[in-house]
Design a protein around this motif. Structure first.
Motif, PDB file in Angstrom:
ATOM      1  N   SER A 136     -55.960  -4.559 -38.288  1.00  0.00           N
ATOM      2  CA  SER A 136     -56.156  -3.490 -39.273  1.00  0.00           C
ATOM      3  C   SER A 136     -57.623  -3.090 -39.369  1.00  0.00           C
ATOM      4  O   SER A 136     -57.945  -1.917 -39.582  1.00  0.00           O
ATOM      5  N   VAL A 137     -58.519  -4.070 -39.203  1.00  0.00           N
ATOM      6  CA  VAL A 137     -59.955  -3.750 -39.207  1.00  0.00           C
ATOM      7  C   VAL A 137     -60.322  -2.967 -37.946  1.00  0.00           C
ATOM      8  O   VAL A 137     -61.061  -1.984 -37.995  1.00  0.00           O
ATOM      9  N   ARG A 138     -59.776  -3.388 -36.802  1.00  0.00           N
ATOM     10  CA  ARG A 138     -60.073  -2.726 -35.539  1.00  0.00           C
ATOM     11  C   ARG A 138     -59.566  -1.268 -35.531  1.00  0.00           C
ATOM     12  O   ARG A 138     -60.252  -0.371 -35.073  1.00  0.00           O
ATOM     13  N   SER A 139     -58.374  -1.077 -36.054  1.00  0.00           N
ATOM     14  CA  SER A 139     -57.778   0.268 -36.045  1.00  0.00           C
ATOM     15  C   SER A 139     -58.145   1.083 -37.277  1.00  0.00           C
ATOM     16  O   SER A 139     -57.672   2.211 -37.432  1.00  0.00           O
ATOM     17  N   ARG A 140     -58.959   0.486 -38.141  1.00  0.00           N
ATOM     18  CA  ARG A 140     -59.419   1.152 -39.371  1.00  0.00           C
ATOM     19  C   ARG A 140     -58.247   1.552 -40.266  1.00  0.00           C
ATOM     20  O   ARG A 140     -58.269   2.609 -40.912  1.00  0.00           O
ATOM     21  N   THR A 141     -57.227   0.697 -40.305  1.00  0.00           N
ATOM     22  CA  THR A 141     -56.119   0.926 -41.222  1.00  0.00           C
ATOM     23  C   THR A 141     -56.179  -0.056 -42.388  1.00  0.00           C
ATOM     24  O   THR A 141     -55.263  -0.094 -43.215  1.00  0.00           O
ATOM     25  N   HIS A 142     -57.241  -0.854 -42.440  1.00  0.00           N
ATOM     26  CA  HIS A 142     -57.421  -1.806 -43.533  1.00  0.00           C
ATOM     27  C   HIS A 142     -57.592  -1.034 -44.841  1.00  0.00           C
ATOM     28  O   HIS A 142     -58.195   0.041 -44.870  1.00  0.00           O
TER      29      HIS A 142
END
Length: 222
Positions: A136-142
């Protein structure tokens, strides 16, 4: 205090069959006195069957009698030779203080940006997080992506410098081995890339002889 097997079941038996105080039972079983009181009141462990520590070899009769005759006495459990075999060999999950858990996404972002060779499994183990959080951090969905910024986990106090250096080195070595197994492109020798130009040799100049004569110009007379 020695860890015992089935602490709540043991506490249930001690509450029902002895005159020990809640503090004595709590100390022996590794529980909180209020938890033992809850067992006595029927609010805790109501469905747990009591386990006799005398029968299963975790407590001697002498220790129990001493404790029942002296409220200040704390019983000592018998160390079973099989206790170590029954313990899980898997290390306990890494614990991160609640005050620092909010910093883990920043540390994850630092790994993603600066060390892509480190796998998600390695990051999860080092920081005590999950692969889904890393993704989620990598895909900026956090949920907090707007406030996440890459910060060195050592600076955040999540890990030590030696542990971080060891992890990065291990990941780099593994990546190098994997690349070697894949047989990555190799550079061709310079002389094989394009044909070498022939060495320049100036044309031999015609040596000038003596002054021209009529015979050399018009030819010899017959």
């Amino acid at each position: 205090m020695t860890d015992i097997l089935m602490p709540k079941a043991t506490a249930v038996w001690l509450v029902d069959n002895t005159s020990l105080t809640f503090e004595q039972i709590a100390d022996f079983c590794g529980l909180h006195p209020l938890e033992v009181r809850g067992i006595a009141d029927g609010d805790v462990a109501r469905d747990i069957r009591g386990a006799d520590p005398l029968v299963n070899g975790q407590l001697t009769r002498e220790e129990l009698d001493k404790a029942q005759n002296d409220d200040s006495y704390r019983m000592k459990a018998v160390v079973s030779r099989h206790a170590e075999l029954l313990k899980s060999a898997k290390p306990a999950p890494k614990y991160t203080p609640v005050s620092r858990r909010q910093d883990r996404p920043d540390a994850i972002a630092w790994f993603v940006r600066n060390h892509p060779e480190v796998t998600d499994a390695q990051i999860a183990k080092l920081l005590g997080t999950t692969k889904s959080t890393i993704e989620s951090v990598r895909s900026r969905t956090h949920w907090n992506s707007a406030n996440i910024k890459p910060v060195d986990p050592v600076t955040l106090g999540l890990v030590g410098q030696l542990a971080l250096d060891e992890l990065v080195k291990k990941a780099a070595d593994k990546k190098a081995k994997d690349d070697a197994k894949k047989g990555g492109a190799t550079l061709q020798p310079a002389d094989a890339a394009e044909p070498a130009e022939p060495e320049f040799v100036p044309e031999a100049r015609e040596r000038r002889g003596a002054e021209p004569t009529a015979e050399s110009v018009f030819g010899a007379k017959d």
